[in-house]
Design an enzyme around this catalytic site. Structure first.
Site, PDB file in Angstrom:
ATOM      1  N   LYS A 157      73.926  35.687  58.542  1.00  0.00           N
ATOM      2  CA  LYS A 157      72.844  35.801  59.672  1.00  0.00           C
ATOM      3  C   LYS A 157      71.634  35.616  59.419  1.00  0.00           C
ATOM      4  CE  LYS A 157      72.503  39.372  63.218  1.00  0.00           C
ATOM      5  NZ  LYS A 157      72.949  38.543  64.593  1.00  0.00           N
TER       6      LYS A 157
HETATM    7  C1  LIG Z   1      76.622  34.320  66.199  1.00  0.00           C
HETATM    8  C2  LIG Z   1      77.049  35.683  66.153  1.00  0.00           C
HETATM    9  N1  LIG Z   1      78.437  35.727  66.151  1.00  0.00           N
HETATM   10  C3  LIG Z   1      78.866  37.117  66.138  1.00  0.00           C
HETATM   11  C4  LIG Z   1      78.053  38.489  66.363  1.00  0.00           C
HETATM   12  C5  LIG Z   1      78.568  39.603  66.449  1.00  0.00           C
HETATM   13  O1  LIG Z   1      78.386  40.093  65.417  1.00  0.00           O
HETATM   14  P1  LIG Z   1      78.369  41.957  65.111  1.00  0.00           P
HETATM   15  O2  LIG Z   1      79.638  42.347  65.767  1.00  0.00           O
HETATM   16  O3  LIG Z   1      78.263  42.149  63.656  1.00  0.00           O
HETATM   17  O4  LIG Z   1      77.101  42.205  65.916  1.00  0.00           O
HETATM   18  C6  LIG Z   1      76.950  38.086  66.469  1.00  0.00           C
HETATM   19  C7  LIG Z   1      75.714  39.230  66.498  1.00  0.00           C
HETATM   20  O5  LIG Z   1      75.178  39.753  65.556  1.00  0.00           O
HETATM   21  C8  LIG Z   1      76.244  37.019  66.447  1.00  0.00           C
HETATM   22  O6  LIG Z   1      74.922  36.600  66.347  1.00  0.00           O
END
Ligand SMILES: Cc1ncc(COP(=O)(O)O)c(C=O)c1O
Length: 314
Positions: A157
């Site tokens: 991330k």
């Molecule tokens: C690109 C992306 N995909 C998926 C998610 C979902 O991840 P999470 O459930 O850990 O928030 C996020 C959010 O963080 C994201 O930015």
């Protein structure tokens, strides 16, 4: 954005307006940052952070993938976050820890630049709208493909990677939709611009696998477990674009969006154009978990210590 009183920066609590960086911060120029999006809910057991340790763990893994040594350990980040929420007197909030290459050197070799860490909290409602959570949103398959694992690291991330999500989000917004769905570099369904995606077909819940360039979402993991505990079959497999249109139900999950149903994709109504029964059932159980109403998933909540009231002086 509604400011809170304090932000945590490199070990100190500073006022919101004083939480500033130099214009030559490395991360500002090259996107060399890693971050998390986390939520604290006002739960049955008081304010509590949902899957706090899992988010911190992903932050540290993202940092490692980009060769960023963290100047604080996981325990310090967790304690700082809980104290920050408590000191700001918040019962629910969005939490944004970010570690980034700071001020010191420029150029593409980042390893001599310092790593700075900041944690901010603010109040943030449903990202795709409360109405969207109830009745579903309209999405568009983006002309932009999700970053490929040959070029970047979908499992991290990382700040710079979000330019990809931003292109897709802006494109969908300009075309009159509320969210974008990105395909991966092979043309399979990947995820929303900031959410993982689930498709319901013939009573089964399908979701793209780890190999489809997804971010390994923490809410995705939670929803898979909740759905299986409810007795649904969940299958992780590649999904063709047309399966979105042929689906009985589609929903997305993420910390910001929570669980939001999709009612239309590329102008095809999903099912009868309203959130379906399986979506509703999983959404209700997921909301119970987030808000501490479910004993079974209490271990996912990290309670925020509430400061004891000052002693009364007679
Ligand atoms: C690109 C992306 N995909 C998926 C998610 C979902 O991840 P999470 O459930 O850990 O928030 C996020 C959010 O963080 C994201 O930015």
């Amino acid at each position: 954005m509604q400011p809170s009183e304090l932000i945590w920066m490199n070990g100190e609590f500073v006022r919101w307006e004083d939480a500033t960086v130099h214009v030559l911060t490395h991360g500002l120029h090259y996107g060399t940052g890693v971050f998390e999006g986390i939520r604290c809910y006002d739960t049955e057991i008081g304010p509590a952070v949902f899957r706090h340790v899992d988010h911190i763990d992903r932050l540290f893994k993202s940092a490692d993938l980009y060769y960023m040594p963290m100047p604080f350990d996981r325990t310090q980040i967790r304690a700082a976050t809980l104290e920050l929420i408590s000191r700001n007197g918040m019962r629910s909030c969005y939490i944004r820890p970010i570690a980034y290459r700071g001020y010191g050197t420029m150029g593409l070799f980042p390893l001599d630049a310092p790593v700075d860490v900041t944690i901010a909290v603010w109040e943030w409602g449903a990202y795709l709208g409360e109405e969207g959570k109830q009745n579903g949103i309209r999405a568009k398959v983006s002309s932009w493909r999700r970053i490929s694992p040959d070029s970047l690291i979908p499992h991290a991330k990382a700040s710079g990677q979000y330019l990809n999500s931003i292109l897709a989000k802006v494109e969908s917004h300009k075309a009159g939709y509320e969210e974008a769905i990105l395909l991966d570099d092979k043309g399979y369904v990947c995820e929303g611009s900031g959410e993982n995606i689930f498709v319901v077909r013939d009573g089964r819940i399908l979701t793209p696998p780890q190999t489809a360039s997804i971010l390994d979402g923490i809410n995705r993991k939670s929803i898979i477990q909740i759905a299986r505990d409810l007795g649904f079959e969940v299958v992780e497999r590649d999904l063709a674009r047309a399966e979105l249109y042929l689906a009985d139900e589609v929903f997305v999950s993420g910390t910001a969006a929570e669980l939001t149903p999709l009612r239309e994709i590329d102008d095809h109504a999903i099912g009868d154009g309203r959130p379906g029964e399986i979506t509703r059932t999983v959404q209700a159980a997921f909301e119970d978990a987030l808000h501490g109403r479910s004993e079974r998933y209490r271990e996912w909540l990290d309670p925020v210590p509430v400061p004891s009231p000052a002693p009364q002086v007679a």
